[in-house]
Scaffold this active site. Structure first.
Site, PDB file in Angstrom:
ATOM      1  N   GLY A  52      37.988 -27.259  -1.046  1.00 49.65           N
ATOM      2  CA  GLY A  52      37.091 -27.916  -1.996  1.00 49.65           C
ATOM      3  C   GLY A  52      36.261 -26.891  -2.733  1.00 49.65           C
ATOM      4  O   GLY A  52      35.029 -26.958  -2.739  1.00 49.65           O
ATOM      5  N   GLY A  56      30.522 -28.098  -7.197  1.00 55.50           N
ATOM      6  CA  GLY A  56      29.403 -28.358  -6.315  1.00 55.50           C
ATOM      7  C   GLY A  56      29.162 -27.278  -5.286  1.00 55.50           C
ATOM      8  O   GLY A  56      29.204 -26.083  -5.553  1.00 55.50           O
ATOM      9  N   GLU A  79      42.762 -30.054  -9.126  1.00 58.65           N
ATOM     10  CA  GLU A  79      42.331 -30.138 -10.517  1.00 58.65           C
ATOM     11  C   GLU A  79      43.499 -30.486 -11.437  1.00 58.65           C
ATOM     12  O   GLU A  79      44.662 -30.299 -11.070  1.00 58.65           O
ATOM     13  CB  GLU A  79      41.700 -28.814 -10.951  1.00 58.65           C
ATOM     14  CG  GLU A  79      40.469 -28.401 -10.147  1.00 58.65           C
ATOM     15  CD  GLU A  79      39.298 -29.343 -10.302  1.00 58.65           C
ATOM     16  OE1 GLU A  79      39.288 -30.124 -11.291  1.00 58.65           O
ATOM     17  OE2 GLU A  79      38.392 -29.313  -9.448  1.00 58.65           O
ATOM     18  N   ALA A 116      44.460 -31.369  -0.526  1.00 57.59           N
ATOM     19  CA  ALA A 116      44.052 -30.721   0.717  1.00 57.59           C
ATOM     20  C   ALA A 116      44.279 -31.607   1.931  1.00 57.59           C
ATOM     21  O   ALA A 116      44.322 -31.113   3.061  1.00 57.59           O
ATOM     22  CB  ALA A 116      42.574 -30.329   0.636  1.00 57.59           C
ATOM     23  N   VAL A 144      34.784 -31.239   0.993  1.00 54.17           N
ATOM     24  CA  VAL A 144      35.683 -32.162   0.300  1.00 54.17           C
ATOM     25  C   VAL A 144      34.972 -33.483   0.038  1.00 54.17           C
ATOM     26  O   VAL A 144      34.443 -34.105   0.964  1.00 54.17           O
ATOM     27  CB  VAL A 144      36.962 -32.413   1.125  1.00 54.17           C
ATOM     28  CG1 VAL A 144      37.849 -33.436   0.423  1.00 54.17           C
ATOM     29  CG2 VAL A 144      37.730 -31.106   1.324  1.00 54.17           C
ATOM     30  N   TYR A 233      25.033 -33.559   3.613  1.00 54.68           N
ATOM     31  CA  TYR A 233      23.741 -33.868   2.994  1.00 54.68           C
ATOM     32  C   TYR A 233      23.108 -35.018   3.780  1.00 54.68           C
ATOM     33  O   TYR A 233      23.812 -35.913   4.265  1.00 54.68           O
ATOM     34  CB  TYR A 233      23.941 -34.262   1.527  1.00 54.68           C
ATOM     35  CG  TYR A 233      22.670 -34.599   0.773  1.00 54.68           C
ATOM     36  CD1 TYR A 233      21.714 -33.624   0.514  1.00 54.68           C
ATOM     37  CD2 TYR A 233      22.437 -35.889   0.307  1.00 54.68           C
ATOM     38  CE1 TYR A 233      20.552 -33.920  -0.191  1.00 54.68           C
ATOM     39  CE2 TYR A 233      21.279 -36.193  -0.400  1.00 54.68           C
ATOM     40  CZ  TYR A 233      20.337 -35.204  -0.639  1.00 54.68           C
ATOM     41  OH  TYR A 233      19.185 -35.508  -1.338  1.00 54.68           O
ATOM     42  N   TYR A 243      22.742 -44.195   1.147  1.00 56.51           N
ATOM     43  CA  TYR A 243      23.415 -42.955   1.516  1.00 56.51           C
ATOM     44  C   TYR A 243      23.489 -42.787   3.031  1.00 56.51           C
ATOM     45  O   TYR A 243      24.490 -43.132   3.647  1.00 56.51           O
ATOM     46  CB  TYR A 243      22.728 -41.741   0.868  1.00 56.51           C
ATOM     47  CG  TYR A 243      23.599 -40.499   0.951  1.00 56.51           C
ATOM     48  CD1 TYR A 243      24.563 -40.256  -0.016  1.00 56.51           C
ATOM     49  CD2 TYR A 243      23.493 -39.616   2.014  1.00 56.51           C
ATOM     50  CE1 TYR A 243      25.398 -39.155   0.072  1.00 56.51           C
ATOM     51  CE2 TYR A 243      24.310 -38.505   2.108  1.00 56.51           C
ATOM     52  CZ  TYR A 243      25.262 -38.283   1.141  1.00 56.51           C
ATOM     53  OH  TYR A 243      26.090 -37.199   1.240  1.00 56.51           O
ATOM     54  N   LYS A 252      29.359 -39.274   7.340  1.00 61.26           N
ATOM     55  CA  LYS A 252      28.653 -38.031   7.681  1.00 61.26           C
ATOM     56  C   LYS A 252      28.379 -37.961   9.184  1.00 61.26           C
ATOM     57  O   LYS A 252      28.431 -36.884   9.790  1.00 61.26           O
ATOM     58  CB  LYS A 252      27.352 -37.933   6.892  1.00 61.26           C
ATOM     59  CG  LYS A 252      27.535 -37.857   5.374  1.00 61.26           C
ATOM     60  CD  LYS A 252      28.370 -36.680   4.947  1.00 61.26           C
ATOM     61  CE  LYS A 252      28.444 -36.564   3.435  1.00 61.26           C
ATOM     62  NZ  LYS A 252      29.317 -35.442   2.992  1.00 61.26           N
ATOM     63  N   VAL A 283      22.555 -31.550  -8.575  1.00 58.81           N
ATOM     64  CA  VAL A 283      23.307 -32.382  -9.505  1.00 58.81           C
ATOM     65  C   VAL A 283      24.767 -31.963  -9.419  1.00 58.81           C
ATOM     66  O   VAL A 283      25.133 -30.849  -9.791  1.00 58.81           O
ATOM     67  CB  VAL A 283      22.783 -32.223 -10.947  1.00 58.81           C
ATOM     68  CG1 VAL A 283      23.607 -33.085 -11.902  1.00 58.81           C
ATOM     69  CG2 VAL A 283      21.315 -32.602 -11.033  1.00 58.81           C
TER      70      VAL A 283
END
Length: 404
Positions: A52, A56, A79, A116, A144, A233, A243, A252, A283
């Site tokens: 990945g 980001g 991509e 992946a 990822v 995160y 989230y 997560k 962002v």
């Protein structure tokens, strides 16, 4: 050569084209802003795999690894190439620039474009480690974010969703109209239903990370002391319902559980370790899709200004901890915390106060909207300083060659 003048065309936070020169300049700026180490070890650097790597935190991990740790190795992303009608995706152009930077720095990096999640990619990576990198992998960074994953064993395709768990969630969110005028609106997201949680965990949890480790271990490719980190995160209580307590949060939690399992195994087999790196707000193309995150990030920047820590500096700190250049600092859950600057009580209180006051009429005085809009544009290579957007640019940039 397919050349054209590119202007931003977007639907909300999604841009239809990317600017190759802007993407190139953005990556070059990130490279320059990454602090250089006092000195790198003599000889060849450690072998690393970044999964990945084109956007980001994963993009930052690749650049910071090259500069801070002197890594060489393999970077994997997914991509799209340019066509007659459309430019390539921004990650395509960013990868081409990273390859140039790595070559100039004298670091051998192979950039692979593909799924992946597939065993085909895992086999290709394992073969390259054997053939070109001495048969031993020192580091694996897993970053990822994907909407879907096909299980190689069963052929089942799972789809991730962004939903709260238990009940619907109503939250403020930030939008921009076609003229870039901001609007604060309340949106409601219905709760997870059926197997939404299981599907999201299957995509965004730790299953594929563990499969990568299993695959490489079975080929005997993990070096003594092998270290792996998955990027994650947690975020603010303001966004927790959608989230951390939502379907993504369940994924997560699974990722963190996988880290504990892998850490025990790697410690026994190769004296290695596995950890979760909890990063701060940024962002990204993934984060802008989550209700409330755009508003929160704009307000956070309004509070912190230049003290908001960009991903490249966060990942430089991660590499320092992974390589031993700085002490490895873990929280009570065994996680590396790169988000402490964001989650202090005083910062969160200030953001919460602005959140409560945020309306369409007040948002301009509470959030750094110019910064936020520019950050979104820069994801696609627009609004990058020192780029002439009136000039025609070649969009047919080739993917980095790894056969030589």
């Amino acid at each position: 050569m397919n050349e054209r003048v590119l202007t931003p065309r977007n639907r909300g936070f999604l841009f239809l084209d990317s600017h190759p020169v802007g993407c190139q300049q953005l990556v070059a700026d990130m490279w320059q802003s990454c602090p250089a180490p006092a000195g790198l070890p003599e000889g060849t650097g450690p072998v690393a795999l970044v999964i990945g790597s084109s956007a980001g935190y994963g993009l930052a991990a690749t650049l910071a690894g090259l500069k801070r740790a002197g890594i060489r190795g393999i970077a994997v992303s997914f991509e799209k190439a340019p066509t007659e009608r459309r430019t390539a995706t921004a990650g395509w152009y960013r990868t081409a620039t990273i390859a140039d930077i790595a070559r100039t720095a004298g670091r051998e990096m192979v950039f692979l474009n593909g799924d992946a999640f597939s065993d085909t990619m895992k086999n290709q990576v394992a073969d390259l480690i054997e053939q070109r990198f001495g048969g031993r992998l020192d580091y694996l960074i897993y970053s990822v974010a994907a909407p879907r994953r096909t299980d190689p064993d069963t052929g089942t395709t799972y789809s991730s969703v962004l939903k709260p768990v238990g009940q619907a969630n109503r939250t403020k969110t930030l939008l921009f109209d076609d003229q870039g005028v901001p609007e604060v609106r309340e949106v409601e997201t219905g709760p997870a239903e059926g197997d939404d949680v299981e599907q999201t965990v299957a995509v965004m949890g730790g299953a594929d990370w563990e499969r990568w480790i299993d695959h490489l271990a079975n080929r005997g490719l993990l070096a003594d002391g092998f270290t792996t980190a998955a990027l994650s995160y947690i975020g603010s209580p303001l966004t927790a319902a959608i989230y951390r307590q939502g379907t993504i949060g369940a994924a997560k939690a699974h990722l963190e559980s996988t880290a504990r399992t892998l850490n025990e195994r790697l410690d026994k087999t190769v004296r290695g370790r596995a950890a979760i790196s909890v990063n701060g707000a940024a962002v990204t193309q993934s984060s802008t899709a989550i209700p409330g995150i755009a508003l929160y990030t704009g307000l956070l920047r309004g509070v912190l200004g230049e003290d908001l820590v960009p991903p490249i500096r966060q990942l430089a700190a991660l590499w320092d901890q992974l390589t031993g250049a700085a002490p490895l600092t873990l929280d009570d859950g065994g996680r590396i915390r790169l988000d402490t600057w964001e989650l202090t009580d005083n910062i969160q209180a200030a953001v919460a106060e602005r959140w409560e006051a945020a309306t369409t009429d007040t948002i301009a005085s509470l959030a750094d909207l110019d910064w936020f809009r520019a950050e979104v544009s820069r994801l696609y290579g627009f609004s990058v300083p020192d780029v002439d957007y009136t000039a025609a640019v070649a969009i047919d940039v080739p993917w980095p060659d790894h056969t030589s």
